[in-house]
Design an enzyme around this catalytic site. Sequence first.
Site, PDB file in Angstrom:
ATOM      1  N   ASN A  87      85.310  42.399  34.281  1.00  0.00           N
ATOM      2  CA  ASN A  87      84.739  41.715  33.262  1.00  0.00           C
ATOM      3  C   ASN A  87      83.657  42.397  32.329  1.00  0.00           C
ATOM      4  O   ASN A  87      82.748  42.818  32.775  1.00  0.00           O
ATOM      5  CB  ASN A  87      84.536  40.225  33.631  1.00  0.00           C
ATOM      6  N   HIS A 100      80.265  45.838  37.449  1.00  0.00           N
ATOM      7  CA  HIS A 100      81.069  45.725  38.919  1.00  0.00           C
ATOM      8  C   HIS A 100      82.642  45.502  38.940  1.00  0.00           C
ATOM      9  O   HIS A 100      83.077  44.948  37.679  1.00  0.00           O
ATOM     10  CB  HIS A 100      80.570  44.450  39.606  1.00  0.00           C
TER      11      HIS A 100
HETATM   12  P1  AMP Z   1      81.239  38.471  36.680  1.00  0.00           P
HETATM   13  O1  AMP Z   1      81.663  36.882  36.186  1.00  0.00           O
HETATM   14  O2  AMP Z   1      82.651  39.198  36.375  1.00  0.00           O
HETATM   15  O3  AMP Z   1      80.024  39.073  35.969  1.00  0.00           O
HETATM   16  O4  AMP Z   1      81.281  38.159  38.230  1.00  0.00           O
HETATM   17  C1  AMP Z   1      79.857  37.990  38.785  1.00  0.00           C
HETATM   18  C2  AMP Z   1      80.319  37.789  40.169  1.00  0.00           C
HETATM   19  O5  AMP Z   1      79.146  37.909  41.101  1.00  0.00           O
HETATM   20  C3  AMP Z   1      80.761  36.428  40.338  1.00  0.00           C
HETATM   21  O6  AMP Z   1      82.130  36.360  40.928  1.00  0.00           O
HETATM   22  C4  AMP Z   1      79.818  35.900  41.385  1.00  0.00           C
HETATM   23  O7  AMP Z   1      80.460  35.042  42.256  1.00  0.00           O
HETATM   24  C5  AMP Z   1      79.328  36.698  41.916  1.00  0.00           C
HETATM   25  N1  AMP Z   1      78.030  36.756  42.534  1.00  0.00           N
HETATM   26  C6  AMP Z   1      76.780  36.340  41.626  1.00  0.00           C
HETATM   27  N2  AMP Z   1      75.781  36.247  42.659  1.00  0.00           N
HETATM   28  C7  AMP Z   1      76.248  37.084  43.855  1.00  0.00           C
HETATM   29  C8  AMP Z   1      75.655  37.635  44.868  1.00  0.00           C
HETATM   30  N3  AMP Z   1      74.172  37.206  45.214  1.00  0.00           N
HETATM   31  N4  AMP Z   1      76.204  37.842  45.701  1.00  0.00           N
HETATM   32  C9  AMP Z   1      77.589  38.474  45.660  1.00  0.00           C
HETATM   33  N5  AMP Z   1      78.358  37.889  44.584  1.00  0.00           N
HETATM   34  C10 AMP Z   1      77.495  37.307  43.742  1.00  0.00           C
END
Ligand code: AMP
Length: 114
Positions: A87, A100
């Site tokens: 994303n 990521h």
């Molecule tokens: P995006 O919306 O593509 O930026 O994805 C961000 C992702 O990070 C989401 O799927 C969240 O659930 C995940 N996320 C947010 N905080 C954490 C965290 N502390 N540890 C692991 N995943 C996280």
Amino acid sequence: MNDDCIFCKISRREIPAKEVYRDEEVLAVEDVNPQAPVHLLVMPSQHHPNIAALSDRDDGSLVAKLLGVASRLGREGDGKGFRLVINTGPNGGQTVDHLHVHVLAGRPMTWPPG
Ligand code: AMP
Ligand code: ZN
């Protein structure tokens, strides 16, 4: 590094995460809010806001490394395939501004995405 970035904090081991892979350049953790039986996030250890920003700076090797690690982790599942998602920006649905790659597996995925 970015002091306020949650994924930089995970990279520096300042907040806990379920790590499934780490080397000098990248790490992979379980997503806290999984959208599939397997939901991992593969990220660079250093702060890069998104894939576009990295692609501007990198010669391609870190991008290739991220995709290579993501693919290997995706393949470790049930052998029925997986989905990689990057994303990017507000319209791309990016909520954490540290690059990521989502690795999703363990169930059939639908298309088009929402
Ligand atoms: P995006 O919306 O593509 O930026 O994805 C961000 C992702 O990070 C989401 O799927 C969240 O659930 C995940 N996320 C947010 N905080 C954490 C965290 N502390 N540890 C692991 N995943 C996280
Ligand atoms: Zn960061």
